[in-house]
Design a protein around this motif. Structure first.
Motif, PDB file in Angstrom:
ATOM      1  N   ASP A  41      12.297   5.903   6.767  1.00 35.19           N
ATOM      2  CA  ASP A  41      11.046   5.689   7.233  1.00 35.19           C
ATOM      3  C   ASP A  41      10.223   4.700   5.833  1.00 35.19           C
ATOM      4  N   THR A  42      10.069   3.597   5.164  1.00 40.08           N
ATOM      5  CA  THR A  42       9.591   3.107   4.336  1.00 40.08           C
ATOM      6  C   THR A  42       8.984   2.033   6.110  1.00 40.08           C
ATOM      7  N   PRO A  43       7.549   1.239   5.212  1.00 38.23           N
ATOM      8  CA  PRO A  43       7.733   0.380   6.297  1.00 38.23           C
ATOM      9  C   PRO A  43       8.235  -1.226   6.462  1.00 38.23           C
ATOM     10  N   GLY A 150       3.614  -0.633  -0.801  1.00 39.74           N
ATOM     11  CA  GLY A 150       4.453  -1.577   0.055  1.00 39.74           C
ATOM     12  C   GLY A 150       3.808  -1.286   1.663  1.00 39.74           C
ATOM     13  N   VAL A 151       3.112  -1.529   2.045  1.00 42.98           N
ATOM     14  CA  VAL A 151       2.722  -2.085   3.896  1.00 42.98           C
ATOM     15  C   VAL A 151       2.607  -3.458   4.152  1.00 42.98           C
ATOM     16  N   PRO A 152       2.881  -3.395   5.544  1.00 44.75           N
ATOM     17  CA  PRO A 152       3.287  -5.243   6.095  1.00 44.75           C
ATOM     18  C   PRO A 152       1.404  -5.811   5.778  1.00 44.75           C
ATOM     19  N   ALA A 153       1.563  -6.957   5.592  1.00 45.78           N
ATOM     20  CA  ALA A 153       0.384  -7.957   5.432  1.00 45.78           C
ATOM     21  C   ALA A 153       0.144  -7.845   6.372  1.00 45.78           C
ATOM     22  N   ASP A 169      -2.326  -7.447  -4.081  1.00 45.67           N
ATOM     23  CA  ASP A 169      -3.543  -7.354  -3.118  1.00 45.67           C
ATOM     24  C   ASP A 169      -2.861  -5.995  -2.661  1.00 45.67           C
ATOM     25  N   THR A 170      -3.860  -5.241  -2.033  1.00 41.36           N
ATOM     26  CA  THR A 170      -3.542  -4.348  -1.434  1.00 41.36           C
ATOM     27  C   THR A 170      -2.090  -4.245  -0.849  1.00 41.36           C
ATOM     28  N   HIS A 171      -1.913  -4.803   0.092  1.00 40.62           N
ATOM     29  CA  HIS A 171      -0.708  -4.590   0.900  1.00 40.62           C
ATOM     30  C   HIS A 171       0.373  -4.480  -0.455  1.00 40.62           C
ATOM     31  N   VAL A 172       0.209  -4.765  -1.157  1.00 41.05           N
ATOM     32  CA  VAL A 172       1.357  -5.358  -1.552  1.00 41.05           C
ATOM     33  C   VAL A 172       1.912  -3.723  -3.209  1.00 41.05           C
ATOM     34  N   THR A 173       0.159  -3.065  -3.548  1.00 44.45           N
ATOM     35  CA  THR A 173       0.017  -2.156  -4.371  1.00 44.45           C
ATOM     36  C   THR A 173      -0.294  -0.660  -3.499  1.00 44.45           C
ATOM     37  N   LEU A 174      -0.506  -0.482  -2.584  1.00 39.51           N
ATOM     38  CA  LEU A 174      -1.035   0.810  -1.976  1.00 39.51           C
ATOM     39  C   LEU A 174       0.529   1.325  -1.785  1.00 39.51           C
ATOM     40  N   PRO A 175      -0.035   2.552  -2.663  1.00 40.05           N
ATOM     41  CA  PRO A 175       1.814   3.763  -2.572  1.00 40.05           C
ATOM     42  C   PRO A 175       1.849   4.157  -1.462  1.00 40.05           C
ATOM     43  N   ILE A 176       3.303   4.157  -1.019  1.00 37.26           N
ATOM     44  CA  ILE A 176       3.565   4.943   0.321  1.00 37.26           C
ATOM     45  C   ILE A 176       4.242   6.212  -0.282  1.00 37.26           C
TER      46      ILE A 176
END
Length: 187
Positions: A41-43, A150-153, A169-176
């Motif tokens: 269930d990751t992005p 990681g979330v989609p750009a 980039d915040t999209h790359v580093t955001l903890p999920i």
């Protein structure tokens, strides 16, 4: 042989619309560490940076919670994890022992948000590079936490969400997702 596990629970789930979860297993046998990370269930269709984080002084790291959301934007971003989780230490990419954090060799989730990562890591090289970067060769897994990022750009994030001090980039580093590493076997 020593075995460790981290039960990885969702972070920022309400904001990103998915509850990433899974497990990370570490088995050290002789001079090899086998790493297996399985996430659900990751992005979807997104590369997910994954690392263990910790403190260089031996302090016990814990996973950040909403208590660390110091700017009260509803997100736990990477800089907000630092006070309780320490710094990014070892990546789980194509060559963890090289400790080359920014790269594009991390796992990519499938259309269902699933991925499985497995790698054998030579401990002699890892310890050498760990000592170079952190002044000690004691990996101390049971004092570390695992984060998946990681979330989609294309996902809209507020300007208050930060990457890190190096400007990733915040999209790359955001903890999920994150989990505390615990020893489960020591033979």
């Amino acid at each position: 042989m020593r075995k460790y596990i981290a039960n990885i629970a969702p972070l920022n789930a309400e904001k990103i619309g998915t509850s990433a979860h899974g497990t990370a297993e570490f088995t050290i046998d002789g001079d090899t560490m086998h790493v297996k990370i399985e996430m659900f269930d990751t992005p979807a269709n997104t590369e997910h940076w994954q690392h263990f984080h910790g403190f260089t002084d031996g302090k016990d790291a814990i996973v950040a919670t909403m208590e660390q959301d110091t700017n009260h934007d509803g997100y736990i971003d990477l800089p907000e994890t630092t006070p309780v989780s320490g710094t990014t230490m070892v990546p789980f990419d194509k060559a963890p022992q090289d400790m080359d954090i920014p790269n594009d060799t991390y796992p990519v989730a499938d259309a269902n948000g699933y991925y499985r990562y497995e790698k054998d890591v030579p401990m002699d090289i890892l310890r050498e590079d760990f000592k170079r970067d952190f002044g000690t060769d004691d990996i101390a897994l049971d004092k570390r936490v695992v984060y998946v990022h990681g979330v989609p750009a294309s996902m809209e994030l507020p300007d208050t969400v930060k990457g890190d001090l190096l400007g990733y980039d915040t999209h790359v580093t955001l903890p999920i997702a994150g989990g505390k590493i615990e020893m489960i076997e020591n033979d």
